[in-house]
Design a protein around this motif. Structure first.
Motif, PDB file in Angstrom:
ATOM      1  N   ALA A  17       6.561   3.070   6.086  1.00 59.86           N
ATOM      2  CA  ALA A  17       5.422   3.398   5.221  1.00 59.86           C
ATOM      3  C   ALA A  17       4.109   3.160   5.951  1.00 59.86           C
ATOM      4  O   ALA A  17       3.174   3.963   5.855  1.00 59.86           O
ATOM      5  N   LEU A  18       4.020   2.057   6.691  1.00 61.05           N
ATOM      6  CA  LEU A  18       2.802   1.781   7.446  1.00 61.05           C
ATOM      7  C   LEU A  18       2.561   2.819   8.537  1.00 61.05           C
ATOM      8  O   LEU A  18       1.417   3.180   8.811  1.00 61.05           O
ATOM      9  N   SER A  19       3.635   3.296   9.133  1.00 59.38           N
ATOM     10  CA  SER A  19       3.487   4.328  10.158  1.00 59.38           C
ATOM     11  C   SER A  19       2.929   5.611   9.552  1.00 59.38           C
ATOM     12  O   SER A  19       2.005   6.227  10.100  1.00 59.38           O
TER      13      SER A  19
ATOM     14  N   TYR B 125      -3.904   4.105  -3.378  1.00 56.08           N
ATOM     15  CA  TYR B 125      -5.094   3.301  -3.635  1.00 56.08           C
ATOM     16  C   TYR B 125      -5.929   3.102  -2.375  1.00 56.08           C
ATOM     17  O   TYR B 125      -7.157   3.057  -2.433  1.00 56.08           O
ATOM     18  N   THR B 126      -5.288   2.971  -1.245  1.00 51.65           N
ATOM     19  CA  THR B 126      -6.016   2.702  -0.008  1.00 51.65           C
ATOM     20  C   THR B 126      -7.107   3.728   0.245  1.00 51.65           C
ATOM     21  O   THR B 126      -8.269   3.380   0.508  1.00 51.65           O
TER      22      THR B 126
ATOM     23  N   ALA C  70       0.803  -1.230   0.000  1.00 48.24           N
ATOM     24  CA  ALA C  70       0.000   0.000   0.000  1.00 48.24           C
ATOM     25  C   ALA C  70       0.831   1.272   0.000  1.00 48.24           C
ATOM     26  O   ALA C  70       0.365   2.317  -0.461  1.00 48.24           O
ATOM     27  N   GLY C  71       2.064   1.206   0.526  1.00 52.25           N
ATOM     28  CA  GLY C  71       2.922   2.383   0.524  1.00 52.25           C
ATOM     29  C   GLY C  71       2.286   3.553   1.247  1.00 52.25           C
ATOM     30  O   GLY C  71       1.811   3.444   2.375  1.00 52.25           O
TER      31      GLY C  71
ATOM     32  N   MET D 201      -2.702  -5.571  -6.334  1.00 54.40           N
ATOM     33  CA  MET D 201      -1.235  -5.592  -6.351  1.00 54.40           C
ATOM     34  C   MET D 201      -0.807  -4.624  -7.450  1.00 54.40           C
ATOM     35  O   MET D 201      -0.752  -4.981  -8.631  1.00 54.40           O
ATOM     36  N   VAL D 202      -0.506  -3.403  -7.064  1.00 55.57           N
ATOM     37  CA  VAL D 202      -0.275  -2.327  -8.030  1.00 55.57           C
ATOM     38  C   VAL D 202       1.199  -1.940  -8.039  1.00 55.57           C
ATOM     39  O   VAL D 202       1.742  -1.484  -7.031  1.00 55.57           O
ATOM     40  N   HIS D 203       1.853  -2.154  -9.170  1.00 57.69           N
ATOM     41  CA  HIS D 203       3.256  -1.781  -9.365  1.00 57.69           C
ATOM     42  C   HIS D 203       4.150  -2.326  -8.250  1.00 57.69           C
ATOM     43  O   HIS D 203       5.025  -1.617  -7.743  1.00 57.69           O
TER      44      HIS D 203
END
Length: 231
Positions: free
Chosen positions: A102-104, A79-80, A74-75, A140-142
């Motif tokens: 990234a999740l943080s 998209y999320t 998700a970076g 699943m994007v890039h």
């Protein structure tokens, strides 16, 4: 405790978790290079929106209110956040990544934008760590070309789809060490695990292609999986 506060605590708890999963023996290594993990911001969100990327992909994927969707890799959440709006209050989005930082950042964005239908989860290189029987769509994007153990990853992802669930891949037709994957190679790797191609669309407007997969009759046994030739 409010829902938003709970999301923030969940982000911290997930990021702090560092317990590895057991490794399943018998999966082949890919017969191709694997891209180095690049920036989790493929391009600026304004640039992507100017091409209508997310809107087009969600339309192609038939995303509807009430669906449960996973955003793998998700970076920063391009998209999320758009999926969260699309599925609405009765839908759910699980944002997954292997990058704790990234999740943080994404956790803070979710809290800031008050996206109460989004959760986050820390994944692993060979295991997306998704709950079984949960998802109508997995995006699943890039990012697929960055997975070091694609056959094991897909095999472990298989049970998380609902009966009519689908995997949506957006990528670029170029060598896997140049942050893309040729479509024929993508199709072969998914097929080895038992995920069947049902739609493929080239999309020059967002500089890539769209591919949709469904589960076939059965998930392949790990020992029966053979690495696809680097097409």
């Amino acid at each position: 405790m409010t829902r938003i506060a709970a999301i923030g605590l969940l982000a911290l708890a997930v990021i702090a978790c560092d317990e590895p999963a057991a490794t399943e023996a018998g999966f082949p290594a890919p017969d191709r290079p694997v891209s180095q993990i690049g920036s989790n911001q493929y391009s600026t969100e304004d640039q992507r929106d100017s091409r209508g990327e997310a809107q087009t992909v969600m339309d192609l994927a038939d995303i509807e209110p009430g669906m449960t969707v996973a955003d793998i890799g998700a970076g920063n959440g391009y998209y999320t956040v758009r999926l969260a709006e699309r599925v609405g209050d009765n839908g759910r989005v699980l944002a997954q990544d292997i990058d704790r930082e990234a999740l943080s950042r994404l956790g803070r964005r979710i809290e800031r934008q008050r996206l109460e239908n989004v959760s986050i989860r820390l994944g692993e290189m060979a295991d997306p760590k998704l709950p079984d029987g949960s998802f109508d769509r997995i995006f699943m994007v890039h990012m697929y070309h960055e997975i070091e153990s694609p056959y094991e990853f897909l095999w472990r992802m298989w049970p998380s789809l609902r009966e009519d669930g689908q995997v949506i891949v957006v990528d670029v037709d170029r060598p896997t060490d140049r942050h893309g994957i040729p479509p024929k190679l993508l199709f072969c790797e998914f097929d080895q695990v038992g995920l069947k191609l049902v739609e493929f669309v080239e999309r020059p407007d967002f500089r890539g292609y769209f591919a949709r997969f469904e589960r076939g009759g059965a998930r392949a046994e790990p020992a029966a999986i053979e690495a696809c030739p680097n097409i």
